[in-house]
Scaffold this motif. Structure first.
Motif, mmCIF file in Angstrom:
data_model
loop_
_atom_site.group_PDB
_atom_site.id
_atom_site.type_symbol
_atom_site.label_atom_id
_atom_site.label_comp_id
_atom_site.label_asym_id
_atom_site.label_seq_id
_atom_site.Cartn_x
_atom_site.Cartn_y
_atom_site.Cartn_z
ATOM 1 N N GLY A 294 0.640 -1.292 0.082
ATOM 2 C CA GLY A 294 -0.158 0.065 0.019
ATOM 3 C C GLY A 294 0.817 1.158 0.209
ATOM 4 O O GLY A 294 0.637 2.250 -0.742
ATOM 5 N N PRO B 13 -3.090 5.989 -5.138
ATOM 6 C CA PRO B 13 -2.559 4.495 -5.521
ATOM 7 C C PRO B 13 -3.007 4.071 -6.961
ATOM 8 O O PRO B 13 -3.970 4.396 -7.193
ATOM 9 N N ALA C 83 -3.957 -3.348 -2.677
ATOM 10 C CA ALA C 83 -2.679 -3.732 -2.090
ATOM 11 C C ALA C 83 -2.831 -5.303 -1.966
ATOM 12 O O ALA C 83 -1.915 -5.792 -2.097
ATOM 13 N N VAL D 102 -2.478 -2.518 7.188
ATOM 14 C CA VAL D 102 -2.670 -2.110 5.714
ATOM 15 C C VAL D 102 -2.368 -0.698 5.650
ATOM 16 O O VAL D 102 -2.859 0.116 6.514
ATOM 17 N N ALA E 235 -3.089 2.192 4.312
ATOM 18 C CA ALA E 235 -4.092 2.958 3.509
ATOM 19 C C ALA E 235 -3.769 4.291 2.975
ATOM 20 O O ALA E 235 -4.277 5.274 3.318
ATOM 21 N N ASP F 143 -9.391 -1.189 0.290
ATOM 22 C CA ASP F 143 -8.162 -2.015 0.625
ATOM 23 C C ASP F 143 -8.145 -2.838 1.715
ATOM 24 O O ASP F 143 -7.695 -3.961 1.986
#
Ligand SMILES: [Zn+2]
Length: 398
Positions: A277, A287, A292, A315, A317, A328
């Motif tokens: 990520g 992104p 991810a 994660v 983000a 995600d």
């Protein structure tokens, strides 16, 4: 809902432990995630002791001798008193303490021991900061480091760079497509090639194909078009390269498994943070399209396999869009298992977040998608008015 704010030991030293913890507690955060082992960097620190802070590769505690005696790799010494009394100071405020640990990104170790760093398809060791997850010495170092951080009495060990890393060149005047850069970042050290061969992959053919294609691009061939996917990579570089790339997950899965067990043995728990990520959205909060969780395999991260081995995941983000944060988190949970803890790491300011309302929306989206916790990155890097957005986000998801 659980939460924390990432902080550097330089923040604690500069502003003082009491003051920083009081502020973080005042935001309503449940804990603080302190960099116990970090990599070298030069950061603009808007309210630090210095406005430009130089960080060095190092462990910010005294490594226990029993863990590292007999090991070739030992962490360079950082601010060794940084954790003295920190747990107690957190306890007085009801804050949990997490130990943020950078594992295999360490140029000081890599420059002293080049053979433990990754080797590209041309045979060059041009990434001194990237220790190879397949090298036995790097693996022994990671396990010892995890135990050492767990022994600080932290509620969790948050693992960064416990996997392969993408190519990071400082300058390139050759246009490389995403697939070219990806192949350039693949490690073909003896240990990686042996592990792939053990899984039935023709590692030498994979290496030759990477060198042939990249050699062409470096000599003026047009770069690859399009993002890295298994299908696109198969079409561009052939099945052996894809099989080689996928074989890397066994190296990472077994390493993470050992590290998670070691952390558990010491009475703490592992939170695994993969960099995917971050790679996607770090620069601008926009992104690349693939989620991810779906692209983590590129760094050797098999989230489905790790879901059985690791209790918690973070994660990164790093996105402006709340819907992307939710997507995600959701994809991560579907990969690692719905019963796993997934923490969403949000940046409360530039380049992801331009208002308190946007931060609130992202925290809400993370929770709705099933996140168990929200962490904010990072205390010393964000101006105070930006950090002051955190209370609104936390009160929204309480
Ligand atoms: Zn390797």
């Amino acid at each position: 809902m659980d939460s924390s704010v990432f902080a550097f030991v330089e923040d604690l030293r500069g502003e003082g432990v009491e003051r920083v913890l009081d502020r973080i507690s005042g935001y309503g955060a449940a804990g603080v995630t302190v960099g116990a082992v970090h990599h070298a960097a030069r950061d603009i620190t808007p309210h630090g002791l210095s406005r430009l802070t130089v960080r060095r590769d190092g462990a910010h505690f005294t490594p226990p001798g029993d863990l590292f005696s007999g090991l070739r790799l030992r962490p360079p010494a950082g601010h060794q008193d940084a954790f003295d009394g920190l747990r107690e100071a957190c306890g007085e405020r009801g804050l949990r303490l997490h130990g943020w640990t950078v594992f295999l990104r360490n140029a000081t170790l890599g420059e002293a021991h080049p053979d433990v760093t990754v080797r590209d398809c041309f045979g060059d060791r041009g990434s001194p900061a990237d220790l190879c997850p397949a090298h036995p010495d790097a693996r022994a170092y990671a396990v010892a480091l995890a135990r050492a951080v767990a022994r600080l009495g932290v509620d969790s060990v948050v693992a960064e760079s416990l996997h392969f890393r993408p190519l990071r060149a400082e300058r390139s005047f050759v246009p490389l497509g995403p697939m070219d850069a990806y192949m350039f970042g693949l490690c073909f050290c003896d240990y990686c090639m042996r592990r792939a061969a053990d899984l039935g992959v023709d590692a030498e053919v994979a290496r030759e194909e990477c060198a042939r294609i990249l050699g062409g691009v470096l000599n003026g061939d047009p770069p690859a078009q399009g993002e890295v996917t298994r299908a696109a990579l198969t079409a561009y570089a052939g099945p052996d390269v894809v099989a080689y790339a996928r074989a890397r997950s066994e190296t990472v899965t077994t390493l993470v498994s050992e590290v998670a067990s070691a952390v558990g043995d010491e009475g703490s728990r592992l939170v695994f943070a993969d960099a995917t990520g971050g790679v996607k959205g770090y620069r601008d909060g926009l992104p690349t399209p693939g989620l991810a969780a779906h692209d983590a395999w590129q760094l050797g991260v098999d989230l489905v396999a790790l879901g059985d081995l690791v209790p918690a995941f973070a994660v990164l983000a790093y996105a402006r869009d709340a819907a992307r944060v939710a997507d995600d988190v959701g994809a991560y949970l579907r990969s690692v298992g719905k019963d796993r803890e997934v923490r969403a790491v949000l940046r409360p300011g530039y380049p992801d977040t331009d208002s308190a309302d946007r931060l609130v929306a992202k925290a809400r989206a993370a929770k709705a998608a099933g996140a168990s916790a929200v962490d904010f990155y990072a205390y010393g890097l964000m101006p105070h008015p930006v950090l002051d957005r955190i209370p609104a986000a936390l009160s929204e998801i309480r």
